[in-house]
Structures are given as structure tokens and as C-alpha cells.
Design an enzyme around this catalytic site. Structure first.
Site, short mmCIF file in Angstrom:
data_model
loop_
_atom_site.label_atom_id
_atom_site.label_comp_id
_atom_site.label_asym_id
_atom_site.label_seq_id
_atom_site.Cartn_x
_atom_site.Cartn_y
_atom_site.Cartn_z
N TYR A 180 0.84 -1.21 0.00
CA TYR A 180 0.00 0.00 0.00
C TYR A 180 0.87 1.26 0.00
CZ TYR A 180 -4.51 2.27 0.45
OH TYR A 180 -5.63 3.01 0.21
N LYS A 189 -3.26 8.42 2.47
CA LYS A 189 -4.49 8.25 3.25
C LYS A 189 -4.33 8.84 4.66
CE LYS A 189 -7.18 6.09 0.29
NZ LYS A 189 -8.16 6.89 -0.48
P1 NAD Z 1 -12.35 3.03 -8.51
O1 NAD Z 1 -11.19 2.78 -9.42
O2 NAD Z 1 -13.66 2.51 -8.92
O3 NAD Z 1 -12.48 4.58 -8.17
C1 NAD Z 1 -11.36 5.45 -8.13
C2 NAD Z 1 -11.80 6.70 -8.84
O4 NAD Z 1 -10.80 7.73 -8.74
C3 NAD Z 1 -12.03 6.47 -10.34
O5 NAD Z 1 -13.34 6.86 -10.69
C4 NAD Z 1 -11.01 7.40 -11.00
O6 NAD Z 1 -11.47 7.96 -12.21
C5 NAD Z 1 -10.87 8.47 -9.93
N1 NAD Z 1 -9.68 9.30 -10.14
C6 NAD Z 1 -8.39 8.95 -10.10
N2 NAD Z 1 -7.62 10.02 -10.41
C7 NAD Z 1 -8.46 11.06 -10.62
C8 NAD Z 1 -8.28 12.43 -10.97
N3 NAD Z 1 -7.06 12.95 -11.19
N4 NAD Z 1 -9.37 13.21 -11.11
C9 NAD Z 1 -10.62 12.71 -10.90
N5 NAD Z 1 -10.85 11.42 -10.59
C10 NAD Z 1 -9.78 10.61 -10.45
O7 NAD Z 1 -11.89 2.39 -7.11
P2 NAD Z 1 -12.54 2.46 -5.65
O8 NAD Z 1 -11.94 1.32 -4.92
O9 NAD Z 1 -13.99 2.60 -5.75
O10 NAD Z 1 -11.87 3.77 -5.05
C11 NAD Z 1 -12.62 4.85 -4.51
C12 NAD Z 1 -11.97 5.32 -3.21
O11 NAD Z 1 -12.12 4.31 -2.22
C13 NAD Z 1 -10.49 5.62 -3.29
O12 NAD Z 1 -10.20 6.75 -2.50
C14 NAD Z 1 -9.87 4.38 -2.68
O13 NAD Z 1 -8.58 4.61 -2.17
C15 NAD Z 1 -10.87 4.13 -1.59
N6 NAD Z 1 -10.83 2.80 -0.96
C16 NAD Z 1 -10.88 1.68 -1.71
C17 NAD Z 1 -10.84 0.44 -1.10
C18 NAD Z 1 -10.89 -0.84 -1.90
O14 NAD Z 1 -10.54 -1.88 -1.38
N7 NAD Z 1 -11.36 -0.80 -3.12
C19 NAD Z 1 -10.75 0.36 0.30
C20 NAD Z 1 -10.71 1.52 1.05
C21 NAD Z 1 -10.74 2.75 0.41
#
Ligand code: NAD
Length: 258
Positions: free
Chosen positions: A159, A166
Site C-alpha cells: 500500500y 491516506k
Molecule cells: P475506482 O477505481 O472505482 O475509483 C477510483 C476513482 O478515482 C475512479 O473513478 C477514478 O477515475 C478516480 N480518479 C483517479 N484520479 C483522478 C483524478 N485525477 N481526477 C478525478 N478522478 C480521479 O476504485 P474504488 O476502490 O472505488 O476507489 C474509490 C476510493 O475508495 C479511493 O479513494 C480508494 O482509495 C478508496 N478505498 C478503496 C478500497 C478498496 O478496497 N477498493 C478500500 C478503502 C478505500
């Protein structure tokens, strides 16, 4: 009784790349409870996906607006458009993060200056820039919710630089909450369990994390985007009106285990 009081409220949802996105878990529930949902996207590919998804929601008030959070100009333009179209913004779901693949694969000590800055800019600073651009339209107060992960506070394999981003995101939530409270704007983070999404594909040890959650967490199962979406909706709603500056865990209880 409409306990959520989100009907006809204008909520901006940032970060739906496809139907697996955590942001979609929140948006789907927001549409169900009658909120107007303004989606922002970065890539045209996501716009096309959103248009397809929203074919099933044609009787809802929605909009799709481009916003690249790495660009101040793009953020300003997006919120200006949203303000002009919808007037007041009542809530924001910030579900956006990105880091270079090599910074997750290499040893942490090898993180480049550029890779560090890029992960921070996209995944932590973007929340501050978005809050500031939205503020002029959050004239009735409101709620901002962002997505974090346990890597903010513990070392999770693979990570790396995203964990540091984060940590900055969760600290930014507290500083924003302290600053914006006087305007009636609440700011909180949800620390979600591991969920298989596009972004998760970039984390090398992700499959092992999924297994570990099943084995170790009190609920003995993984988290899904609907659970995170439901808590996001609660945090946007009247029900959480006394809560700000918090990180709330939706992770099957994993983080309490030794
Ligand atoms: P995802 O890939 O579906 O979503 C990530 C989004 O970030 C995408 O829509 C992407 O277009 C957007 N993005 C990236 N760079 C960008 C930019 N410069 N401008 C605008 N948009 C941008 O994946 P996800 O897992 O749904 O991620 C969403 C959030 O949840 C993130 O912050 C991620 O770190 C967090 N998260 C994910 C998990 C997991 O296990 N999937 C766990 C905890 C937290």
C-alpha cells in the site's frame, strides 16, 4: 418518515469509474432515496460508463460533469457548472485516489519525489481543493465524505505511498472539519474494508487482503460497496448531524483485531 432528509438534495459524487466503484454504491442509494446526483468523472471512458448506468435512472435528476482533481482549473470549472445548474450543493462524496503502479510495487524506501507528490496531490490535497471550490455553493451547510483505508494507520503490504496519502487525507478531514464547522459543513472519512474495484487492482497484495478479512474480521466476511454506500448516505444525512472530523470504519470490524 423521511429520516434521511436527502430527497431533492443536490449531492456531488466524485469517482464512479464503473458499477464496481465504491462511489457507485453510495450513488445508487442516493438515487433510491430521491437525491439529485451530480456525477464527476475524469476519463471519457468513465463518462460513457456513467451514461450507460444512468439509462436505468432516467426519471431521476442527474448530471455528468468532467473534473480532473489534479487540475485547479478543472475543479473550479466543474463546481462553477454545478453551482450554475443546481444552485445549492448539499453534499459531496469524494471517492478518488491514485498512485503510480511502480510506487506500490517497489520497496517503499524507493518512492520517488514525483510519485509521492502525485499520490498526495490526487488522493489527499484534492479533498481540500474540492471543499474550497464547493464552499460558495454549500450555503445551507452540508456534508463531505471521503474514502480512506486502514493503510493510513498501519503498514499494509503493497500500500506504500498510498498509505501515507491516506494518513494525510484523514488528517485533512480533521482540519477541514475544524475549519468548516462554523459554516455548518461537516467533513468525515469512511475507512472501507478491501473491495474488488479498478483501483484495488493496482495494489499487489490485494487478494491476500481479501482472504485475511474473511479469516480475521469479527464478521468473517468481506465488505461490499453497498455497505460502504449505506454508511456514506448516513454520513451525508441528518442522522449524522452531530458527527464531524471522524474516520468511520466499514470493514466487518477488521481494524479492531490484533
Ligand atoms: P475506482 O477505481 O472505482 O475509483 C477510483 C476513482 O478515482 C475512479 O473513478 C477514478 O477515475 C478516480 N480518479 C483517479 N484520479 C483522478 C483524478 N485525477 N481526477 C478525478 N478522478 C480521479 O476504485 P474504488 O476502490 O472505488 O476507489 C474509490 C476510493 O475508495 C479511493 O479513494 C480508494 O482509495 C478508496 N478505498 C478503496 C478500497 C478498496 O478496497 N477498493 C478500500 C478503502 C478505500
Amino acid at each position: 418518515m423521511d429520516v434521511l432528509k436527502l430527497k431533492d438534495k443536490n449531492i456531488v459524487v466524485m469517482g464512479v469509474a464503473n458499477e464496481r466503484s465504491i462511489a457507485w454504491g453510495a450513488a445508487k442509494k442516493l438515487l433510491e432515496v430521491g437525491a439529485n446526483v451530480i456525477f464527476t468523472y475524469r476519463k471519457d471512458r468513465s463518462k460513457a460508463k456513467l451514461e450507460k448506468i444512468l439509462e436505468d435512472y432516467q426519471d431521476h435528476k442527474t448530471a455528468i460533469i468532467q473534473c480532473d482533481v489534479n487540475s485547479d482549473e478543472s475543479i473550479q470549472n466543474a463546481f462553477k457548472q454545478i453551482g450554475e445548474q443546481f444552485g445549492v450543493i448539499h453534499g459531496i462524496v469524494h471517492s478518488v485516489a491514485f498512485a503510480h503502479a511502480e510506487d506500490l510495487k517497489n520497496r517503499f524506501v524507493e518512492t520517488s519525489r514525483e510519485g509521492y507528490a502525485f499520490a498526495q496531490d490526487t488522493s489527499a490535497y484534492s479533498l481540500i481543493a474540492v471543499a474550497n471550490a464547493a464552499r460558495p455553493y454549500m450555503t445551507e451547510g452540508g456534508s463531505i465524505v471521503t474514502m480512506s483505508y486502514l493503510g493510513a494507520e498501519r503498514v499494509l503490504e503493497g500500500y506504500n505511498v498510498m498509505g501515507v496519502a491516506k494518513a494525510a487525507l484523514e488528517a485533512s478531514v480533521r482540519y477541514l472539519a475544524a475549519d468548516l464547522g462554523k459554516e455548518g459543513i461537516r467533513v468525515n472519512a469512511i475507512s472501507a474494508g478491501a473491495i474488488r474495484t479498478l483501483a484495488a487492482k493496482g495494489v499487489p497484495s490485494f487478494n491476500e487482503a481479501l482472504h485475511r478479512y474473511e479469516e480475521v474480521s469479527p464478521l468473517k466476511r468481506n465488505t461490499n460497496k453497498e455497505e460502504v454506500g449505506d454508511m456514506t448516505v448516513v454520513m451525508l444525512s441528518e442522522l449524522s448531524r452531530g458527527v464531524t472530523g471522524e474516520t468511520i470504519y466499514v470493514d466487518s470490524g477488521y481494524h479492531i483485531m490484533g
